[in-house]
Enzyme design. Structure first.
Site, mmCIF file in Angstrom:
data_model
loop_
_atom_site.group_PDB
_atom_site.id
_atom_site.type_symbol
_atom_site.label_atom_id
_atom_site.label_comp_id
_atom_site.label_asym_id
_atom_site.label_seq_id
_atom_site.Cartn_x
_atom_site.Cartn_y
_atom_site.Cartn_z
ATOM 1 N N LYS A 134 19.113 32.286 20.598
ATOM 2 C CA LYS A 134 19.283 31.665 21.919
ATOM 3 C C LYS A 134 18.259 32.220 22.904
ATOM 4 O O LYS A 134 17.728 31.494 23.752
ATOM 5 C CB LYS A 134 20.707 31.885 22.432
ATOM 6 C CG LYS A 134 20.993 31.279 23.820
ATOM 7 C CD LYS A 134 20.974 29.749 23.819
ATOM 8 C CE LYS A 134 21.071 29.150 25.219
ATOM 9 N NZ LYS A 134 22.418 29.109 25.754
ATOM 10 N N LYS A 181 20.421 34.914 34.527
ATOM 11 C CA LYS A 181 21.165 35.827 33.653
ATOM 12 C C LYS A 181 20.518 35.871 32.266
ATOM 13 O O LYS A 181 20.253 36.944 31.713
ATOM 14 C CB LYS A 181 22.618 35.359 33.508
ATOM 15 C CG LYS A 181 23.410 36.120 32.443
ATOM 16 C CD LYS A 181 24.663 35.366 31.954
ATOM 17 C CE LYS A 181 24.318 34.281 30.949
ATOM 18 N NZ LYS A 181 25.458 33.759 30.193
ATOM 19 N N THR A 185 26.401 32.819 25.999
ATOM 20 C CA THR A 185 25.049 33.355 25.853
ATOM 21 C C THR A 185 25.074 34.764 26.406
ATOM 22 O O THR A 185 25.335 34.973 27.596
ATOM 23 C CB THR A 185 24.021 32.494 26.611
ATOM 24 O OG1 THR A 185 23.957 31.213 25.988
ATOM 25 C CG2 THR A 185 22.640 33.139 26.571
#
Lengths: 297, 297
Positions: B178, B246, B103
């Site tokens: 995502k 993150k 990701t």
């Protein structure tokens, strides 16, 4: 009082709007004698044509019912029909069951329960989730606060309206549970709106995005049921913005009274306030998407 | 290049952590020859024992693989393994397929795709959802950005790792999808925490509350799967707080670049920042509940 025989039990409904009318219909079809009162009689006409009996006031309805069910608009309306000089509490015969199914304040529910006890009446708070469709199909989730014994007496009656009738605790606990429900929805709605707006802004096809994400950890009832309406620009009310704002106001007040910080709920209330100011009050809650699809940072 | 014959296709994995190791295992079991490189070799030992071949650098792995799959930590790690002087882009033979399943940033994915094209390489961004369990069971949702033709060539290979492999658009679109996924989760998590904390504060039994609300409009994967862990005080990582932070950082940056206001995401990022400062970085994302159950308004 033990189990109630529908044929000899009079159930009075105060409030025959979209929700109340559907709920009263299930009760009537289960064989109970139903009396109805509503602020504007026109909304009760269909039920009257199906065999319900009209009362001119909530008080006269309460005086002639073994069970009084209230499904009105705002906490102020609940307070008025219960506490008015000739209202439900003053008019109901000892032993009457009072069930407020309006989404209202937990604190008010406790006050009604106390006043009821003093007069030899039984009170339950029993707000619902499942919306107009759940009401129509008799599949509501009914969240109950009050005495277990009173709920057991009324369970067959409530069971005609809902597929799930759960005792959550003493008076006020049904309302508290409904508040927890609305709180989970509030911030969750923001997440769904932001995710869809992001997808659009990134030039993705949002329907294809839903295909990838709706079945996983981002999945929710809102994403599966309201996101498609958001994307289609269908903002017709399933659940009204103005009613959700009412619920969030109760939840914020109640959370504050409990000493709980709810920044997500506060943000949702603020955003829905902006939506209402922009003319969205009479739209469905999915219209929150308008704020995100319209504006830029 | 048409369909790949597993027996004669070398697939290299850069990154054999919890996710990468499970994914490489599925590929190996489907009959592909698997090479592996990881910063710390110890995390690759199990795969080596099962028949994978070790490479000392990402570059040497890329030089000997027909498909290079990267599953590393942060965008900076992705950038390093691809763009280093002796990294993947510099070392892969023309015609090699590069698939970043980390990701990471949509912008970086686009840069990798451009650099790959210039060198006669094929790049896809293909982040996943479904967590360690989805990786172990081969049931990940794989969100793909890149050329349709490249995805069709790799579909049998990706299909060994995921049950759902969806092309979302050109390079970067997998990462954007995502991000939409993480954005929906972010504010939704706040709603679930607030709802449970409210229930506790109101002296309800939260498990009974879940019984009333999880099946309706408040329902979500988070409510069904993480709320029980929150209530049990089980904050062990399924998905790490540090990794979610993150992802939210990438999403905030990307949303800002797209001109989108995301107040719910910003609030979630702020709250998770507080959680990390309070020592929650290595816990699972459900540990956000600690902020709400511990503190008062």
């Amino acid at each position: 009082m033990g189990a109630m025989d529908p044929a000899s039990t009079v159930v009075g409904f105060v409030g025959t709007g979209v929700m109340g009318a559907s709920m009263a219909r299930h009760v009537m079809r289960a064989g109970y004698a139903v009396r109805v009162y509503n602020r504007s009689r026109s909304k009760a006409e269909a039920l009257l044509a199906e065999g319900a009996t009209w009362d001119d006031t909530a008080g006269s309805l309460a005086a002639s019912s073994a069970v009084v069910i209230t499904m009105v608009g705002y906490p102020a309306d609940v307070e008025a029909v219960y506490f008015a000089p000739e209202g439900i509490l003053a008019s109901a015969k000892p032993g009457t069951y009072l069930v407020d199914m309006t989404t209202s304040s937990p604190e008010l529910a406790s006050r009604i329960a106390r006043a009821a006890r003093e007069r030899g009446l039984h009170a339950l708070d029993a707000p619902v989730s499942g919306g107009d469709r759940g009401a129509r199909e008799g599949t509501l989730s009914i969240m109950v606060g009050g005495e277990a014994e009173d709920l057991e007496t009324l369970r067959p009656l409530l069971g005609t309206m809902g597929k799930q009738v759960v005792l959550q605790g003493p008076a006020g606990s049904g309302q508290h549970t409904k508040m927890a429900n609305q709180i989970a929805i509030a911030a969750g709605m923001i997440g769904v709106c932001e995710a869809l707006a992001y997808a659009q802004r990134a030039s993705l096809d949002p329907d294809t995005v839903l295909q990838s994400i709706a079945g996983g950890a981002a999945g929710s009832w809102t994403l599966s049921n309201l996101a498609p309406r958001m994307l289609a620009g269908d903002f017709r009310p399933g659940f009204y913005v103005k009613h959700f704002i009412k619920d969030m106001n109760i939840a914020l007040e109640s959370a504050a009274a409990l000493g709980l910080s709810t920044p997500g709920l506060a943000l949702a209330r603020e955003l829905y306030g902006q939506l209402a100011e922009a003319g969205g009050e009479e739209q469905g809650t999915q219209a929150l998407f308008r704020l995100f699809s319209d504006r830029r940072a």
